[in-house]
Write a protein that holds these residues in place. Structure first.
Motif, short mmCIF file in Angstrom:
data_model
loop_
_atom_site.label_atom_id
_atom_site.label_comp_id
_atom_site.label_asym_id
_atom_site.label_seq_id
_atom_site.Cartn_x
_atom_site.Cartn_y
_atom_site.Cartn_z
N UNK A 192 1.22 20.46 -52.06
CA UNK A 192 0.93 21.00 -50.73
C UNK A 192 2.17 20.94 -49.85
N UNK A 193 2.88 19.86 -49.92
CA UNK A 193 4.09 19.70 -49.11
C UNK A 193 5.18 20.67 -49.57
N UNK A 194 5.28 20.89 -50.88
CA UNK A 194 6.28 21.82 -51.42
C UNK A 194 5.96 23.24 -50.97
N UNK A 195 4.70 23.62 -51.03
CA UNK A 195 4.31 24.98 -50.65
C UNK A 195 4.62 25.27 -49.18
N UNK A 196 4.43 24.26 -48.32
CA UNK A 196 4.63 24.48 -46.88
C UNK A 196 6.07 24.23 -46.42
N UNK A 255 9.68 9.68 -54.24
CA UNK A 255 9.85 9.00 -55.52
C UNK A 255 11.02 8.02 -55.58
N UNK A 256 11.73 7.85 -54.47
CA UNK A 256 12.89 6.96 -54.49
C UNK A 256 12.49 5.53 -54.82
N UNK A 257 11.33 5.13 -54.36
CA UNK A 257 10.87 3.76 -54.64
C UNK A 257 10.60 3.57 -56.13
N UNK A 258 10.03 4.58 -56.78
CA UNK A 258 9.81 4.50 -58.23
C UNK A 258 11.14 4.38 -58.97
N UNK A 259 12.11 5.16 -58.54
CA UNK A 259 13.41 5.15 -59.19
C UNK A 259 14.13 3.83 -58.92
N UNK A 309 12.07 16.15 -50.21
CA UNK A 309 10.65 15.86 -50.44
C UNK A 309 10.47 15.12 -51.76
N UNK A 310 11.09 15.62 -52.81
CA UNK A 310 10.93 15.00 -54.14
C UNK A 310 11.51 13.59 -54.15
N UNK A 357 9.10 10.44 -64.56
CA UNK A 357 8.15 9.54 -63.91
C UNK A 357 8.09 9.83 -62.41
N UNK A 358 8.02 11.13 -62.08
CA UNK A 358 8.03 11.57 -60.69
C UNK A 358 6.75 12.35 -60.42
N UNK A 359 6.18 12.11 -59.24
CA UNK A 359 5.02 12.86 -58.79
C UNK A 359 5.45 13.78 -57.67
#
Length: 191
Positions: free
Chosen positions: A84-88, A102-106, A97-98, A78-80
């Motif tokens: 673009x941020x990963x590529x740069x 997504x910490x709020x979702x977790x 970054x990940x 359940x992570x988005x």
């Protein structure tokens, strides 16, 4: 009659100290399980689990997974992921970054059980918003009971004068506080 009053005063002093200890402990748990405290801890733990070589491989794999898309959803977690941020970014920033996004979702993940039932099934509930709210409710209850027993202790001690009241509270604060110093000292000796 004096024996009954002494026993009552001793019981109330014990309950005052007990609920004061619960209030301090539960307040500490509220602070520890706060999202802003948990975020750096989670990032540190996650980054220690993966070597730099593995991180570079995962970074390349995520870039391939992204393709030309702006973001990718990882369904089982359940992570988005913001592509673009990963590529740069550099590979060493991947976990930050990940997790940051997504910490709020977790942290706010829903649990299908009550807190006390969930501890046995899913111990991670302790470090979620559900756990934080449970500890907050325990803190409120402990503070209210501490105040009630503090008032009762003062009422039971008032006949002997102000010094008796101060002594009754002082001993309670001493016994509650000394346990934390002993634990702290034991921790320093062990570590």
């Amino acid at each position: 009659m004096n024996l009954k009053k002494t026993l009552a005063k001793s019981l109330v002093a014990f309950l005052f100290a007990t609920f004061l200890s619960f209030a301090v402990l539960s307040f500490s748990l509220v602070q520890i399980t706060d999202k802003e405290v948990m975020k750096p801890i989670a990032l540190e733990i996650a980054s220690q689990q993966i070597s730099s070589d593995q991180l570079e491989q995962i970074h390349e794999g995520v870039i391939q997974l992204c393709g030309d898309q702006e973001s990718v959803d990882i369904v089982f977690q359940n992570i988005t992921i913001n592509c673009e941020e990963i590529r740069s970014s550099e590979p060493n920033k991947l976990i930050e970054i990940i997790y940051s996004e997504n910490i709020e979702k977790i942290y706010n993940a829903p649990y299908d059980c009550e807190f006390l039932d969930c501890i046995q099934k899913q111990p991670a509930v302790i470090f979620s918003s559900v756990g934080n709210q449970f500890f907050l409710s325990i803190t409120y209850l402990s503070v209210i009971l501490t105040i009630i027993f503090g008032i009762l202790l003062a009422v039971l001690s008032k006949d002997a004068g102000i010094f008796s009241i101060v002594r009754a509270f002082g001993w309670s604060f001493f016994f509650v506080g000394i346990t934390y110093f002993i634990v702290l000292a034991a921790k320093e000796i062990v570590i």
